[in-house]
Every structure is written in C-alpha cells, then in structure tokens.
Design an enzyme around this catalytic site. Sequence first.
Site, PDB file in Angstrom:
ATOM      1  N   TYR A  22       0.802  -1.239   0.000  1.00 16.31           N
ATOM      2  CA  TYR A  22       0.000   0.000   0.000  1.00 16.31           C
ATOM      3  C   TYR A  22       0.832   1.285   0.000  1.00 16.31           C
ATOM      4  O   TYR A  22       0.265   2.377   0.003  1.00 16.31           O
ATOM      5  CB  TYR A  22      -0.945   0.007   1.211  1.00 16.31           C
ATOM      6  N   HIS A  97      -9.434   0.041  -5.389  1.00 17.28           N
ATOM      7  CA  HIS A  97      -8.445  -0.661  -4.564  1.00 17.28           C
ATOM      8  C   HIS A  97      -7.069  -0.185  -4.974  1.00 17.28           C
ATOM      9  O   HIS A  97      -6.794  -0.031  -6.178  1.00 17.28           O
ATOM     10  CB  HIS A  97      -8.547  -2.182  -4.749  1.00 17.28           C
TER      11      HIS A  97
HETATM   12  C1  DQA Z   1      -7.695  -2.939  -0.537  1.00 18.34           C
HETATM   13  C2  DQA Z   1      -7.668  -4.420  -0.869  1.00 18.34           C
HETATM   14  C3  DQA Z   1      -8.437  -5.217   0.162  1.00 18.34           C
HETATM   15  O1  DQA Z   1      -8.410  -6.609  -0.151  1.00 18.34           O
HETATM   16  C4  DQA Z   1      -7.836  -5.018   1.538  1.00 18.34           C
HETATM   17  O2  DQA Z   1      -8.593  -5.719   2.510  1.00 18.34           O
HETATM   18  C5  DQA Z   1      -7.641  -3.598   1.901  1.00 18.34           C
HETATM   19  C6  DQA Z   1      -7.214  -2.660   0.872  1.00 18.34           C
HETATM   20  C7  DQA Z   1      -6.809  -2.115  -1.503  1.00 18.34           C
HETATM   21  O3  DQA Z   1      -6.906  -0.895  -1.472  1.00 18.34           O
HETATM   22  O4  DQA Z   1      -6.013  -2.697  -2.240  1.00 18.34           O
HETATM   23  O5  DQA Z   1      -7.757  -3.222   3.064  1.00 18.34           O
HETATM   24  O6  DQA Z   1      -9.011  -2.459  -0.679  1.00 18.34           O
END
Ligand code: DQA
Length: 138
Positions: A22, A97
């Site tokens: 992230y 995402h």
């Molecule tokens: C997410 C992907 C999801 O699977 C995960 O639980 C997240 C972040 C993303 O931004 O890639 O918390 O939404």
Amino acid sequence: MKLLFLNGVNLNMTGQREKGVYGTETLEQINAQLRAFCKERNVECDFFQSNLEGEICTKIQETDADGIILNAGAFTHYSYAIRDAIASVTTPVVEVHMSNVHKREEFRKNSVISEVCRGTILGFGKNSYILAAESFLL
Ligand code: DQA
C-alpha cells in the site's frame, strides 16, 4: 460537482501497514493530494474513513456528494450491508483498490459490491483514487 472519498476498514493504517503493498504515504497525505487534484478542477470534495461497517453505510445514505469513490478495504469481500447501502441510493459509486486484488489471496478476488458500483479501478496505488475521480469528470 462534489465527490466523496470514502475509505473503509484499516485504510487509516495506510503508510504503516504492508508498505510493500500500500506504499509509505499516509491516508492524510494521499487525501491532501486528492484535495489538490479536486481544487485544480473546481470540484468540491469530502473525505471520510471508518473501521465500522454501519458508519460507511450511513455515510453512503446521507452524503450530498454527486459521486462516491469507495475503497471499502476488506469489507469489499463480504459486506452485504455496504452492497445494499450502495444499491439503496442513486449516487454513483466507483469501487477502488490500491492493490491489484487479483494478484493476491483468493478471497480478495471476490467483491460483493462490484455489481452495484458504476465501475472498479484497482492496482494503481494511490492513483487508483485519482483515476476514479477522473471518471466522474469525463
Ligand atoms: C484494498 C484491498 C483489500 O483486499 C484489503 O482488505 C484492503 C485494501 C486495496 O486498497 O487494495 O484493506 O481495498
């Protein structure tokens, strides 16, 4: 035009958790860039994050925004409540995402909200939010 950037569970930990997935910027830092992006385009914006499913539903129900950019985090994969909240309003929602969920664990490949969203953008890190915002300006 007003856009709501709505983040669900654990997104408040962005910049601290799983940095390889992230990134290292905090949600506040990302939101500051989104605020600047909106300002340049004369778009109003609002930001909300919650770890509580019901608070996300209430925000979807009560927002006066013209569009919602939603990263529901793990709620994406199992929250029928958020799915129903999206279906209950006419405000268009774009699912976002940061990671490419299709390259990750099996459980992340299923989204219970995609069917009720206008579209989905994933895999572009913080730029997923920008690309989703752009989609409202086409
Ligand atoms: C997410 C992907 C999801 O699977 C995960 O639980 C997240 C972040 C993303 O931004 O890639 O918390 O939404």
